[in-house]
Design an enzyme around this catalytic site. Structure first.
Site, PDB file in Angstrom:
ATOM      1  N   HIS A 162     -37.136  12.864  29.601  1.00 45.36           N
ATOM      2  CA  HIS A 162     -36.793  13.670  30.778  1.00 45.36           C
ATOM      3  C   HIS A 162     -37.898  13.721  31.824  1.00 45.36           C
ATOM      4  O   HIS A 162     -37.791  14.436  32.816  1.00 45.36           O
ATOM      5  CB  HIS A 162     -36.452  15.108  30.357  1.00 45.36           C
ATOM      6  CG  HIS A 162     -35.198  15.195  29.528  1.00 45.36           C
ATOM      7  ND1 HIS A 162     -34.802  16.332  28.883  1.00 45.36           N
ATOM      8  CD2 HIS A 162     -34.250  14.261  29.263  1.00 45.36           C
ATOM      9  CE1 HIS A 162     -33.666  16.101  28.246  1.00 45.36           C
ATOM     10  NE2 HIS A 162     -33.317  14.850  28.463  1.00 45.36           N
ATOM     11  N   GLU A 171     -39.006  18.859  25.065  1.00 40.70           N
ATOM     12  CA  GLU A 171     -38.841  20.173  25.699  1.00 40.70           C
ATOM     13  C   GLU A 171     -39.724  21.234  25.057  1.00 40.70           C
ATOM     14  O   GLU A 171     -39.736  21.373  23.830  1.00 40.70           O
ATOM     15  CB  GLU A 171     -37.379  20.629  25.585  1.00 40.70           C
ATOM     16  CG  GLU A 171     -36.418  19.692  26.296  1.00 40.70           C
ATOM     17  CD  GLU A 171     -34.956  19.946  25.943  1.00 40.70           C
ATOM     18  OE1 GLU A 171     -34.609  21.090  25.596  1.00 40.70           O
ATOM     19  OE2 GLU A 171     -34.177  18.988  26.004  1.00 40.70           O
ATOM     20  N   GLU A 212     -35.045  18.689  33.900  1.00 36.78           N
ATOM     21  CA  GLU A 212     -34.489  20.021  33.653  1.00 36.78           C
ATOM     22  C   GLU A 212     -35.282  21.118  34.357  1.00 36.78           C
ATOM     23  O   GLU A 212     -35.177  22.287  34.020  1.00 36.78           O
ATOM     24  CB  GLU A 212     -34.410  20.265  32.146  1.00 36.78           C
ATOM     25  CG  GLU A 212     -33.537  19.212  31.466  1.00 36.78           C
ATOM     26  CD  GLU A 212     -33.262  19.467  29.996  1.00 36.78           C
ATOM     27  OE1 GLU A 212     -33.924  20.336  29.400  1.00 36.78           O
ATOM     28  OE2 GLU A 212     -32.382  18.787  29.450  1.00 36.78           O
ATOM     29  N   GLU A 292     -35.824  21.826  17.558  1.00 40.52           N
ATOM     30  CA  GLU A 292     -34.603  21.012  17.617  1.00 40.52           C
ATOM     31  C   GLU A 292     -34.954  19.548  17.379  1.00 40.52           C
ATOM     32  O   GLU A 292     -36.013  19.077  17.822  1.00 40.52           O
ATOM     33  CB  GLU A 292     -33.990  21.213  19.015  1.00 40.52           C
ATOM     34  CG  GLU A 292     -32.708  20.465  19.276  1.00 40.52           C
ATOM     35  CD  GLU A 292     -32.282  20.672  20.739  1.00 40.52           C
ATOM     36  OE1 GLU A 292     -32.526  21.760  21.313  1.00 40.52           O
ATOM     37  OE2 GLU A 292     -31.727  19.725  21.318  1.00 40.52           O
ATOM     38  N   LYS A 344     -22.949  20.888  22.586  1.00 41.07           N
ATOM     39  CA  LYS A 344     -22.775  20.297  23.924  1.00 41.07           C
ATOM     40  C   LYS A 344     -21.352  19.761  23.971  1.00 41.07           C
ATOM     41  O   LYS A 344     -21.025  18.818  23.233  1.00 41.07           O
ATOM     42  CB  LYS A 344     -23.738  19.127  24.098  1.00 41.07           C
ATOM     43  CG  LYS A 344     -25.213  19.489  24.081  1.00 41.07           C
ATOM     44  CD  LYS A 344     -26.021  18.214  23.850  1.00 41.07           C
ATOM     45  CE  LYS A 344     -27.471  18.369  24.226  1.00 41.07           C
ATOM     46  NZ  LYS A 344     -28.268  17.210  23.759  1.00 41.07           N
ATOM     47  N   LYS A 395     -29.419  27.264  25.890  1.00 41.70           N
ATOM     48  CA  LYS A 395     -30.558  26.608  26.560  1.00 41.70           C
ATOM     49  C   LYS A 395     -30.001  25.861  27.749  1.00 41.70           C
ATOM     50  O   LYS A 395     -29.052  25.091  27.639  1.00 41.70           O
ATOM     51  CB  LYS A 395     -31.357  25.713  25.610  1.00 41.70           C
ATOM     52  CG  LYS A 395     -30.747  24.402  25.214  1.00 41.70           C
ATOM     53  CD  LYS A 395     -31.831  23.434  24.710  1.00 41.70           C
ATOM     54  CE  LYS A 395     -31.297  22.019  24.617  1.00 41.70           C
ATOM     55  NZ  LYS A 395     -32.291  21.023  24.254  1.00 41.70           N
TER      56      LYS A 395
HETATM   57  C1  2PG Z   1     -31.197  17.657  24.623  1.00 33.81           C
HETATM   58  C2  2PG Z   1     -30.592  17.536  25.982  1.00 33.81           C
HETATM   59  C3  2PG Z   1     -30.557  18.768  26.820  1.00 33.81           C
HETATM   60  P1  2PG Z   1     -29.951  15.270  27.031  1.00 33.81           P
HETATM   61  O1  2PG Z   1     -31.741  16.687  24.080  1.00 33.81           O
HETATM   62  O2  2PG Z   1     -31.088  18.699  23.998  1.00 33.81           O
HETATM   63  O3  2PG Z   1     -31.777  19.403  26.982  1.00 33.81           O
HETATM   64  O4  2PG Z   1     -31.028  16.426  26.676  1.00 33.81           O
HETATM   65  O5  2PG Z   1     -28.864  15.896  27.790  1.00 33.81           O
HETATM   66  O6  2PG Z   1     -30.735  14.239  27.795  1.00 33.81           O
HETATM   67  O7  2PG Z   1     -29.462  14.734  25.702  1.00 33.81           O
HETATM   68 MG    MG Z   2     -31.882  17.895  22.115  1.00 35.07          MG
END
Ligand code: 2PG
Ligand code: MG
Length: 425
Positions: A162, A171, A212, A292, A344, A395
Site C-alpha cells: 500500500h 498496516e 489508505e 492480521e 470484506k 477497519k
Molecule cells: C487488507 C486490505 C485492507 P487490500 O489487506 O486488509 O486494508 O488491503 O484491500 O489491498 O487487500
Molecule cells: Mg489484510
C-alpha cells in the site's frame, strides 16, 4: 408489494484512480439507490474473481465487461422481484453466474447489484440501512443480532503493497479502546494522526501518505514504526496500553517467499517458527492486541504455531487466509487457525454470503472485523453493515482522505441518531 423497475450500472473511478462499478437500482415505488464496489491490492488468491477487461484501456483494469454483464444479463433477470428479499436476489445472482468464484459475471458485477438492492430496499422500508441489515441477518440465519457501534481500527502508518516505502508490515493501526463513544474515538484518532505527522516532520521523515491515508515514511524497522506511533499517542496526552492500543496487518502472504518470511526492510529472513517468535516479541513488548495475516495464506502450519503461541493473548485475524468464504473459513476453524476473521464483502461477492460467513464466526466464537479495501470509493455501506450486524470492530483506514473518513463520518451520524447504541469495547 414493491418491485425492481430497473438496474443500471456505469464505470466510475476509485480512490486509486482505477475503474470500478457504480450501480443504481430503481423501484416501482419511485425509490432510487446506488452503491459502488471497492477493490483490493494485497488480495488473497482464493478471493472471488474481480472481472477486469484486460484490454489496452486503463492498463487492462477497465470494468466495461462487468458493467455490461449488469446492464444486459443481470438486470433483465431481477426486474419485478422484491428488493426486500435479499436472500432471493443474491441466490438468483449466484445461480446465474454458476461458478464457485463468480468468474462468469464477475464478483464486482454481482456485488454492485447486491449492495444497490439492499440500499433501495432500506429506502423503500423507510429505515436506515443498518436496521435493514439486522433484518437481513434474521432472515438468513433465523437469529437476531444486537446492533452496536464498532470499535474503529485506524491505519495511520502504511507499508507493504500500500506504500512506496521500505516497511514490510502493511498496516499499523490504532485502536482508541477507552474512548467512551464514536465522537471521542475519532477525536483521539485525529489528534494522534496529527501528532504523528509532527513527529515525522521533526525527524525529517516523509509525511506522504499511502493508499489508505496513513503515513508512509522510510524507517529502519517495523519496531521503529510502532515506537513512532507510541510517541504520537503520548503527545496526544493518552496512554498507550490503557487508552489506545495497536493492531497490525502483516499481510504476510506478500513477503512469504520459498518458505521464508522476507523482511527486506530489516534485511532478515525468518522461517514460520522464527516469524511467530518475532510477532510474539512484538506482542510482549508493545500494546499490540490484534495481528492480521501474521502468516502466509497457505502456511497453515505457521498459522497453527502462531495461534498456539499467542492466540490466547492476541486477536489473530484471518484475511487472505479465509477470504470471507464460509467453506474455506469452516476448514480453518476445524484446523484451529486464528481466532478472528476479516470481513470484506467483495472477497465473496454478495451480501447474503457475507452474512453467512459472519454467522459462522458468531457461532464458533470467532470475532468479525468489517473491513474496507485499499481501493475504495465514497460508498459507506460497510459502516452500516458493521453497526447492523453488531460486528464490534471496523477497519477503514486513516482518519484522513475522503474515501476513508466517509465511513467514519457515517458512523458519527449513526451515533448521533441512535442514542441507544453503544460503542463496542
Ligand atoms: C487488507 C486490505 C485492507 P487490500 O489487506 O486488509 O486494508 O488491503 O484491500 O489491498 O487487500
Ligand atoms: Mg489484510
Amino acid at each position: 408489494m414493491t418491485w425492481i423497475k430497473s438496474i443500471k450500472a456505469i464505470q466510475v473511478l476509485d480512490s486509486r484512480g482505477l475503474p470500478t462499478i457504480s450501480c443504481k437500482v430503481s423501484l416501482g415505488c419511485g425509490v432510487q439507490a446506488s452503491a459502488m464496489v471497492p477493490s483490493g491490492a494485497s488480495t488473497g488468491t482464493k478471493e472471488a474473481l474481480e472481472l477486469r477487461d484486460g484490454d489496452e484501456l486503463y492498463m487492462g483494469k477497465g470494468v466495461d465487461k462487468a458493467v455490461a454483464n449488469i446492464n444486459d444479463i443481470i438486470a433483465p433477470l431481477l426486474i419485478n422481484l422484491d428488493p426486500r428479499d435479499q436472500k432471493l436476489i443474491d441466490q438468483k445472482l449466484v445461480n446465474l453466474d454458476g461458478t464457485s468464484d463468480k468468474s462468469s459475471l464477475g464478483a464486482n458485477a454481482i456485488l454492485a447489484v447486491s449492495l444497490a438492492v439492499s440500499h433501495a430496499a432500506a429506502k423503500n422500508k423507510k429505515i436506515p440501512l443498518h436496521i435493514h441489515f439486522a433484518d437481513i441477518y434474521k432472515d438468513i440465519t433465523g437469529h437476531q443480532v444486537s446492533p452496536n457501534l464498532p470499535m474503529p481500527m485506524l491505519n495511520i502508518l502504511n507499508g507493504g503493497e500500500h506504500a512506496d516505502n521500505n516497511i514490510d508490515i502493511q498496516e499499523f493501526m490504532i485502536i482508541p479502546k477507552r474512548a467512551s463513544n464514536m465522537k471521542e474515538a475519532m477525536r483521539w484518532s485525529s489528534e494522534i494522526y496529527w501528532n504523528l505527522k509532527s513527529i515525522l516532520k521533526s525527524e525529517k521523515l516523509s509525511t506522504a501518505v499511502g493508499d489508505e491515508g496513513g503515513f508512509a515514511p522510510n524507517l529502519q524497522s517495523n519496531e521503529d514504526a510502532i515506537k513512532l506511533i507510541l510517541r504520537a499517542i503520548e503527545d496526544s496526552k493518552l496512554i498507550p496500553g490503557k487508552d489506545v492500543f495497536i493492531a497490525l496487518d502483516c499481510a504476510a502472504s506478500e513477503f512469504f517467499k520459498d518458505g521464508q518470511y522476507l523482511l527486506s526492510g530489516e534485511g532478515r529472513s525468518l522461517n514460520s517458527e522464527s516469524f511467530a517468535d518475532y510477532l510474539e516479541h512484538l506482542v510482549d513488548n508493545y500494546p499490540i492486541i490484534s495481528i492480521e495475516d501474521g502468516m502466509d495464506e497457505n502456511d497453515h502450519n505457521g498459522w497453527k504455531i502462531l495461534t498456539e503461541k499467542i492466540g490466547h493473548k492476541c486477536q489473530l485475524v484471518g484475511d487472505d487466509l479465509f477470504v470471507t468464504n464460509k467453506v474455506i473459513f469452516k476448514n480453518g476453524i476445524d484446523e484451529g487457525l486464528a481466532n478472528s476473521i476479516l470481513i470484506k464483502f467483495n472477497q465473496i461477492g454478495s451480501i447474503t454470503e457475507t452474512v453467512e460467513t459472519i454467522h459462522l464466526a458468531n457461532t464458533n466464537n470467532y470475532k468479525s472485523i468489517i473491513s474496507h479495501r485499499s481501493g475504495e470509493t465514497e460508498d459507506t455501506t460497510i459502516a452500516d453493515l458493521a453497526v447492523g450486524l453488531g460486528a464490534g470492530q471496523i477497519k477503514t483506514g486513516a482518519p484522513c482522505r475522503s474515501d476513508r473518513v466517509a465511513k467514519y463520518n457515517r458512523l458519527l451520524w449513526i451515533e448521533e441518531e441512535n442514542i441507544e447504541l453503544n460503542i463496542s469495547k
